[in-house]
Write an enzyme that holds these catalytic residues in place. Structure first.
Site, PDB file in Angstrom:
ATOM      1  N   GLY A 100       0.834  -1.204   0.000  1.00  0.00           N
ATOM      2  CA  GLY A 100       0.000   0.000   0.000  1.00  0.00           C
ATOM      3  C   GLY A 100       0.858   1.238   0.000  1.00  0.00           C
ATOM      4  CB  CYS A 101       3.838   1.893  -1.892  1.00  0.00           C
ATOM      5  SG  CYS A 101       3.375   1.494  -3.553  1.00  0.00           S
ATOM      6  N   GLY A 102       2.926   4.758  -1.111  1.00  0.00           N
ATOM      7  CA  GLY A 102       2.627   6.127  -1.525  1.00  0.00           C
ATOM      8  C   GLY A 102       3.281   6.424  -2.849  1.00  0.00           C
TER       9      GLY A 102
ATOM     10  CB  ILE B  37      -2.579   4.386  -0.847  1.00  0.00           C
ATOM     11  CG1 ILE B  37      -1.255   4.722  -1.529  1.00  0.00           C
ATOM     12  CG2 ILE B  37      -3.617   5.453  -1.125  1.00  0.00           C
ATOM     13  CD1 ILE B  37      -1.315   4.670  -3.043  1.00  0.00           C
ATOM     14  CB  CYS B 101       3.127   0.074  -7.689  1.00  0.00           C
ATOM     15  SG  CYS B 101       3.650   0.577  -6.063  1.00  0.00           S
TER      16      CYS B 101
END
Lengths: 254, 254
Positions: A100-102, B37, B101
Site C-alpha cells: 500500500g505504497c505512496g 495508501i 508498483c
C-alpha cells in the site's frame, strides 16, 4: 532526445517545424531474477538510477549488496545480481509488506523515526561559493535547456563532481546518490544541488546518505523544513542569482 | 500556507524575515475500513483528491462506487465508504497484485492497451481562446505566486471552471478530475490545463476521463507525444505568452 515534427505557433504564425523532445522509458528492475518495479525515467545513467533507487528506498546498499547491474536497452530492463542470496528474501517480503505504497514514498515510512538523528557534519560553505555552484549548476542543465523537460541534481564540494538529469525529480536525485555510492563518496563532506521542489521525501533521501546540506532554485514544503530542522540539515531554497533563502541550519552558511 | 522565520540573503545582505512556505500533509486513504495508501499532498480539496486518485488509478468510479468521503484533518485520514461491498474485494486484490508498483504509475500498466482507443471528441478551440485560458490560468495560480511550491491544474470550456493546486503534479490533476467526476462533468467537451510536465502517465489519466485535449506551459516527453497521437488526443506544450507548440492533434486548434 528525439526529434519530432510539431506545429509551432508564435504570434499569428503557424509553422510545421522539427523540435526536440525529451525521452521517457519504462525501466523494469529485475532483482535476483524477479521483476520488482518499473520506473518511468530518462534513458541515461540507468545503473546509477538502480543503485540510488535501491538505496534511498531502504532495500539494498550498493555496491556492498549488489554484484552487478546489467542494463538491456532493447527491452528496458535492469538485471540486478545480488552478492548474498539472503537479501532477496528480505526484498520480496518488503515488497508485499509495503504494497500500500505512496506515490514517491514507496518503501519507507514517512514518520520513520530511525532517520531522526541529527546530522553531525561540520561542513561549512560561504554564500559566495553557493552562488558559484548554483551558477555552474544552471549552466550544466543541458537537457533542460534544449527540451525544458527534465530535472537535474548534483553532488558538490568545491565544485559539482556528479551531475545527473531525469524527467523525474526523484530519479535525478537517485541517479546522483547511486553514482556517489558506487564511487565510495564520503557524503558527509558534500552538498546536494537540485532543480526540484524540496518535499519531505527529498529530505529523507539526503539524510539517509548523510548529506548535511541541500540547495535548490525551487521552494521547500513546510514538512521538509520541519524535518530538516529536526535532523540538523541545512536547507536552502529559491537560490537564484544573488538571492537565496535559508530555511534551516544557517550556521553552515558563512 | 505556513509562516516561518528564514534567513534571507540578497546580494550581501543577510536578514531574518518571516516567509510563507507551502504545507504538505500525509493523507491516508481508508477504503472500506482498511488502510489503503498514503499520499503526500497539499491539504486543500482532499475529497476531490480521493475521488480523482481512485478513478485515475482504475480502482473505483466516484460517485457511483463511493457513498461518502470523510476527511479527518487532525489525523489526516480520508474515510471512504463504498456503495457495494463487493468492490472492496477487488480493491484488496488489486493492491496485492500491483505491489511492484511504479512511482506515479501505481495501479495501471503503462503498456495497457485498453486505453489505446481513439478519442472521438469533436471539440475545437481557437489559438486566441487557448492564449486567454493560459493567461487566466497563470493569474489564478495563487499558491504558486505566494510560495513557488505548487503545481496547478484546471478544467476548461469557455473558461476555467475547475481549478486546483497541489505540491504534487499528479495530485493537482487528480483533484481536478475528482471534482469533475463528482459534478458529473461531460469531460469530452473540456480541456485540461496544467502547469506541469506532460509524461505518459498524464496522458493515460486524461484519456481515461475522455478529455480530448491538454495544454501546459511545460514540456512533454516523447512517450507522451506518441501516446497522444495513438489516442487521438491534442497535446499543446510550452504555452507561454503568444507562443505554443502543438505536438499532436493540431486539427482541434483552429
Amino acid at each position: 532526445m528525439e526529434q519530432i515534427k510539431i506545429v509551432k505557433i508564435k504570434d499569428n504564425l503557424r509553422d510545421v517545424v522539427e523540435d526536440l523532445v525529451t525521452e521517457e522509458v519504462p525501466l523494469t528492475l529485475i532483482v535476483g531474477g524477479e521483476e520488482f518495479i518499473t520506473l518511468l525515467c530518462s534513458p541515461q545513467d540507468l545503473e546509477d538510477l538502480c543503485a540510488g533507487f535501491l538505496f534511498t528506498n531502504g532495500l539494498l546498499t550498493p555496491p556492498q549488496d549488489v554484484e552487478k547491474i546489467v542494463i538491456d536497452q532493447e527491452r528496458w530492463t535492469a538485471n540486478i545480481t545480488l552478492r548474498e542470496e539472503s537479501k532477496v528474501k528480505g526484498l520480496v517480503f518488503k515488497r508485499l509488506y509495503t504494497s500500500g505504497c505512496g506515490r514517491g514514498a514507496l518503501f519507507y515510512n514517512v514518520a520513520d523515526v530511525i532517520y531522526r538523528s541529527k546530522n553531525a557534519s561540520v561542513l561549512k560553505i560561504s554564500v559566495l561559493k553557493l552562488k558559484d555552484l548554483m551558477l555552474s549548476f544552471q549552466k550544466r542543465s543541458e537537457l533542460y535547456l534544449k527540451t525544458g523537460g527534465v530535472h537535474s541534481a548534483g553532488l558538490a564540494q568545491d565544485n559539482i563532481f556528479v551531475f545527473r538529469e531525469d524527467i523525474g525529480r526523484h530519479n535525478a536525485l537517485d541517479k546522483v546518490i547511486g553514482r556517489g555510492l558506487q564511487d565510495g563518496v564520503d557524503f558527509s563532506k558534500t552538498l546536494m544541488v537540485t532543480s526540484g521542489r524540496i518535499s519531505s521525501e527529498v529530505i529523507f533521501k539526503i539524510q539517509k546518505c548523510g548529506i548535511p546540506m541541500i540547495i535548490s532554485r525551487s521552494a521547500p514544503t513546510d514538512q521538509a523544513v520541519k524535518l530538516a530542522k529536526d535532523m540538523g540539515l541545512t536547507l536552502v531554497g529559491f537560490a537564484r542569482g544573488t538571492r537565496m533563502n535559508i530555511y534551516s541550519g544557517a550556521e553552515r552558511v558563512t
